[in-house]
Design a protein around this motif. Structure first.
Motif, PDB file in Angstrom:
ATOM      1  N   CYS A 123     -59.793  49.673 -12.676  1.00  0.00           N
ATOM      2  CA  CYS A 123     -59.764  51.130 -12.829  1.00  0.00           C
ATOM      3  C   CYS A 123     -59.910  51.859 -14.207  1.00  0.00           C
ATOM      4  CB  CYS A 123     -58.750  51.872 -11.751  1.00  0.00           C
ATOM      5  SG  CYS A 123     -59.088  51.750  -9.941  1.00  0.00           S
ATOM      6  N   GLY A 181     -57.993  57.078 -11.549  1.00  0.00           N
ATOM      7  CA  GLY A 181     -57.649  55.748 -10.798  1.00  0.00           C
ATOM      8  C   GLY A 181     -56.879  55.758  -9.613  1.00  0.00           C
ATOM      9  N   LEU A 184     -66.123  52.694  -7.770  1.00  0.00           N
ATOM     10  CA  LEU A 184     -65.043  51.628  -7.618  1.00  0.00           C
ATOM     11  C   LEU A 184     -65.330  50.958  -6.113  1.00  0.00           C
ATOM     12  CD1 LEU A 184     -62.286  50.275  -8.095  1.00  0.00           C
ATOM     13  CD2 LEU A 184     -61.184  52.222  -6.975  1.00  0.00           C
ATOM     14  N   LEU A 205     -58.697  54.748  -6.046  1.00  0.00           N
ATOM     15  CA  LEU A 205     -58.205  53.663  -5.456  1.00  0.00           C
ATOM     16  C   LEU A 205     -57.886  53.652  -3.943  1.00  0.00           C
ATOM     17  CD1 LEU A 205     -57.512  50.630  -5.745  1.00  0.00           C
ATOM     18  CD2 LEU A 205     -55.612  51.258  -6.900  1.00  0.00           C
TER      19      LEU A 205
END
Length: 342
Positions: free
Chosen positions: A126, A21, A321, A25
């Motif tokens: 996430c 995550g 993402l 990100l």
């Protein structure tokens, strides 16, 4: 480019700190194009994000804020709501701890509450794991259950979405041997309704065409290979048509996805998890997005897990993402408040 004050604020939860995550990100928010679509705010941990920036050799500035309205929302600046205080090197961990499990659940709860209060226009999550939730002593098995409980949503569904294929699941995480027993006319019609409403109100499709997959080979072949189509699925499709929806089926699962990919249908309602996810991931393995239908808030997510085996190695792909953030911004643009519970 749109003026920044007209762009939706999109909250992004950091997910499990031990997973990929934080890396995806930081990578996703290194794309300046996202800042032309939305104002992204991280809901997570500043120490972990600093680790990810250093690990990836990025030079972004971190702007810690208490409210999304305080964000600068400028490329190369990461606006972050500092929810946890994890002072450990996550790259040394092989899996979640009690501390990281509690933290990632706190990110989700904070994100949901911000969305319910209209302080963010959409929520992107996430990846997390059931193991981490268990360590956090959570009563929930995943994002969806927690989202539904906190938003008080009674009818909801998982949609996996890409630019070529969208699939909605009637049953999700149950053994294949139990699928037939869990299928009901009411359960299927609810998923068709959610799909219809969401395609109209979130995806701006005026007259959605929804295909409904059969359960058995050749969709039962006149009940020779099973009666679920005749007794359960077909009546649900008839009800959908009577309510004015363009629903088709039950259709043979071996051809329905080819037809959907080629534009015959806007989405496919599938009877069980792998029926929908195998064709979807074949086509959208890198850029697929998970979005939850039926919530009073917009929520999208990556279509993959925490990937502990490659976490903190610098090789995780942020494509899913990135697409989830874009979809949240797109849905926020199309969202019509007060319609069908949205």
């Amino acid at each position: 480019m749109k003026h920044s004050h007209t762009l939706p604020i999109i909250g992004i939860t950091m997910g499990d700190p031990v997973g990929i995550g934080p890396e995806i990100l930081v990578k996703a928010l290194s794309d300046p194009k996202l800042y032309a679509l939305c104002k992204p705010v991280i809901i997570g941990d500043s120490y972990i994000i600093k680790q990810a920036l250093k690990f990836l050799n990025f030079n972004h500035h971190i702007n810690i804020i208490d409210d999304p309205r305080q964000g600068n929302y400028l490329f190369n600046t990461l606006d972050l709501m500092d929810i946890s205080n994890i002072n450990m090197d996550c790259s040394d961990l092989s899996g979640p701890t009690i501390e990281t499990g509690i933290a990632m659940q706190d990110y989700i709860i904070k994100g949901i509450d911000l969305a319910l209060a209209n302080r963010i226009s959409g929520l992107v999550t996430c990846p997390i794991t059931k193991t981490a939730l268990k360590l956090a002593n959570s009563q929930f098995h995943g994002h969806t259950e927690l989202l539904a409980h906190r938003t008080k949503a009674k009818d909801y569904a998982m949609m996996l979405s890409g630019n070529k294929l969208k699939v909605v699941l009637v049953t999700i995480h149950i053994p294949l041997s139990q699928v037939s027993a869990h299928l009901t006319i009411e359960g299927i019609i609810k998923k068709i309704r959610l799909t219809h409403t969401s395609l109209k109100e979130r995806f701006n499709i005026k007259t959605p065409k929804i295909a409904v997959a059969g359960l058995n080979p050749h969709s039962g072949e006149d009940s020779m290979f099973g009666r679920e189509e005749e007794d359960i699925i077909a009546p649900a499709v008839r009800l959908a048509k009577e309510e004015g929806m363009k629903a088709f089926g039950p259709l043979p699962p071996d051809t329905i996805f080819y037809q959907a990919v080629n534009g015959w249908y806007d989405a496919v309602v599938c009877m069980y998890h792998d029926q929908g996810l195998i064709p979807f991931k074949l086509i959208h393995f890198k850029d697929g997005v998970n979005t939850t239908l039926g919530l009073p808030i917009i929520r999208t997510s990556v279509d993959h897990g925490t990937a502990y085996d490659i976490a903190w190695q610098g090789i995780a792909d942020p494509s899913s993402l990135t697409e989830a953030i874009k979809m949240a911004a797109f849905q926020a643009k199309n969202k019509k408040p007060g319609i069908n519970g949205y």
